[in-house]
Design a protein around this motif. Sequence first.
Motif, mmCIF file in Angstrom:
data_model
loop_
_atom_site.group_PDB
_atom_site.id
_atom_site.type_symbol
_atom_site.label_atom_id
_atom_site.label_comp_id
_atom_site.label_asym_id
_atom_site.label_seq_id
_atom_site.Cartn_x
_atom_site.Cartn_y
_atom_site.Cartn_z
ATOM 1 N N UNK A 309 3.003 14.862 -5.484
ATOM 2 C CA UNK A 309 2.018 13.779 -5.453
ATOM 3 C C UNK A 309 2.637 12.466 -5.938
ATOM 4 N N UNK A 310 3.520 12.554 -6.932
ATOM 5 C CA UNK A 310 4.237 11.349 -7.375
ATOM 6 C C UNK A 310 5.131 10.841 -6.255
ATOM 7 N N UNK A 311 5.892 11.747 -5.653
ATOM 8 C CA UNK A 311 6.792 11.359 -4.564
ATOM 9 C C UNK A 311 6.031 10.713 -3.414
ATOM 10 N N UNK A 312 4.860 11.252 -3.096
ATOM 11 C CA UNK A 312 4.069 10.706 -1.992
ATOM 12 C C UNK A 312 3.711 9.251 -2.248
ATOM 13 N N UNK A 335 0.670 -7.085 -1.878
ATOM 14 C CA UNK A 335 0.138 -6.567 -0.621
ATOM 15 C C UNK A 335 0.460 -5.083 -0.456
ATOM 16 N N UNK A 336 1.657 -4.692 -0.912
ATOM 17 C CA UNK A 336 2.049 -3.294 -0.771
ATOM 18 C C UNK A 336 1.178 -2.381 -1.629
ATOM 19 N N UNK A 337 0.980 -2.749 -2.900
ATOM 20 C CA UNK A 337 0.190 -1.884 -3.777
ATOM 21 C C UNK A 337 -1.273 -1.886 -3.348
ATOM 22 N N UNK A 338 -1.751 -3.014 -2.814
ATOM 23 C CA UNK A 338 -3.134 -3.059 -2.322
ATOM 24 C C UNK A 338 -3.313 -2.114 -1.144
ATOM 25 N N UNK A 339 -2.332 -2.047 -0.256
ATOM 26 C CA UNK A 339 -2.443 -1.158 0.897
ATOM 27 C C UNK A 339 -2.395 0.304 0.480
ATOM 28 N N UNK A 340 -1.534 0.620 -0.487
ATOM 29 C CA UNK A 340 -1.469 1.997 -0.978
ATOM 30 C C UNK A 340 -2.794 2.398 -1.605
ATOM 31 N N UNK A 346 -5.798 9.633 0.812
ATOM 32 C CA UNK A 346 -4.509 10.267 1.056
ATOM 33 C C UNK A 346 -3.869 10.770 -0.228
ATOM 34 N N UNK A 347 -4.104 10.037 -1.341
ATOM 35 C CA UNK A 347 -3.410 10.335 -2.586
ATOM 36 C C UNK A 347 -4.373 10.852 -3.658
ATOM 37 N N UNK A 348 -3.817 11.606 -4.588
ATOM 38 C CA UNK A 348 -4.608 12.137 -5.690
ATOM 39 C C UNK A 348 -4.984 11.003 -6.649
ATOM 40 N N UNK A 349 -6.280 10.752 -6.878
ATOM 41 C CA UNK A 349 -6.684 9.657 -7.772
ATOM 42 C C UNK A 349 -6.161 9.808 -9.187
ATOM 43 N N UNK A 350 -5.908 11.040 -9.621
ATOM 44 C CA UNK A 350 -5.361 11.247 -10.960
ATOM 45 C C UNK A 350 -3.961 10.669 -11.095
ATOM 46 N N UNK A 352 -2.893 8.023 -8.844
ATOM 47 C CA UNK A 352 -2.957 6.600 -8.476
ATOM 48 C C UNK A 352 -3.110 5.733 -9.725
ATOM 49 N N UNK A 353 -3.915 6.214 -10.676
ATOM 50 C CA UNK A 353 -4.176 5.400 -11.871
ATOM 51 C C UNK A 353 -2.902 5.150 -12.689
ATOM 52 N N UNK A 354 -2.108 6.168 -13.050
ATOM 53 C CA UNK A 354 -0.854 5.864 -13.764
ATOM 54 C C UNK A 354 0.145 5.097 -12.916
ATOM 55 N N UNK A 355 0.157 5.362 -11.610
ATOM 56 C CA UNK A 355 1.052 4.598 -10.727
ATOM 57 C C UNK A 355 0.681 3.114 -10.751
ATOM 58 N N UNK A 356 -0.608 2.816 -10.695
ATOM 59 C CA UNK A 356 -1.056 1.426 -10.769
ATOM 60 C C UNK A 356 -0.654 0.780 -12.097
ATOM 61 N N UNK A 357 -0.768 1.544 -13.190
ATOM 62 C CA UNK A 357 -0.382 0.993 -14.492
ATOM 63 C C UNK A 357 1.096 0.640 -14.520
ATOM 64 N N UNK A 358 1.910 1.479 -13.920
ATOM 65 C CA UNK A 358 3.351 1.211 -13.865
ATOM 66 C C UNK A 358 3.632 -0.049 -13.056
#
Length: 368
Positions: A309-312, A335-340, A346-350, A352-358
């Motif tokens: 899920x991280x790799x995705x 624009x890239x992070x907004x599109x993701x 498609x992605x696990x919300x659990x 997405x939240x730490x990915x957004x923080x990073x």
Amino acid sequence: MNYDSLLTPKIHDINTFQDFRESLADHAPRIEQIIAELKRDPGRMMLISDLFRAFHNIKGDAGLCRVEFVIPLVHGIETLLSRMRAGELQLTEVLSEVLLLTLDRLEQAVESLSNNASAGSLHLPTLARGLDGLSTLQAEELDPACARLIEAVTGFKHAAVALPDRTRAEAERSNEERSQDLRFFRNMALQLEMRSPLFRGRTARNLQLALATNKAAGGVVSSTQLEAAVYMHDVGMMFLPESLWLKVERMTDAERAQLVDHPAWAAGLLARMDGWQDASTMCLQHHENIEGTGYPNKLSGNDIVPGAKILALVDAFEAVMLKHSHRGQNKSVLRAIAEVNASDQQFDPDWIEPFNRVIRTMMENGGL
């Protein structure tokens, strides 16, 4: 302006919808090119007229093809560009981001409809109302309002961030002590990078994002296994024709079937090496998604391991940054992070939240 069509966009006729989809694909690259040129020379009236004409043509095509949700979105853009042609406004960095964000949302909405997916996560009514509001403001009010609109639609504050450094050497990483296997995996990843200038620095960027996301989520995945998976997940692409995996145009069904095989090749290599079973599973599953429509095994939810899920997420972010490079400019981080984030099914919300923080931290610290 009637915003009802934006709540639940519909396809009235599949044939005319496909006509509009092809038309939008023709207009979008030119719009990005014009905006890139205008950023360098904001006062060129001919370019402003060309930009107005491109959006106006999209609106006209939408009307003819009965793709009604497009019209409210383009209406506010036309008014802004009309004022730019009259000399009342000038293109600024944040205004250009709004124009490009609107273009992104148009393309994403069309793709969602073509796949029978919901466009609810795109926040189209918010964007359309915001564009109409911007079109009435004075020049000195415009940039703050644009920034607020971007945050309302994407969840991220606008920041004048540079694109990732795509030429940075990896000396700081190559000097670290690695195991023999990790050095081998890393060298394989660097061989993939050499296939295209667009991939330069890809390995370092992906590794940084993956490890930071894992750490932000509490380090639930083995960092060593994750590092191996980052290096190896796309190595199977090297066994495909370059004309396929560097292709800009839409893939045929036969080409897409070839592409589905690539995760299994890297996973098979890792599975045959002692101690890399977890990394093998991550590589095999990195194109699965939580709804069960990914590949190669159509896994869903908790059947997908956390490392995959991280790799995705990391892989998708990198792909979005590069996918429009043939239009003359890469996408901004915003624009890239907004599109993701708009691909929330498609992605696990659990994750997405730490990915957004990073991503937010990196943007604030100038690390992207």
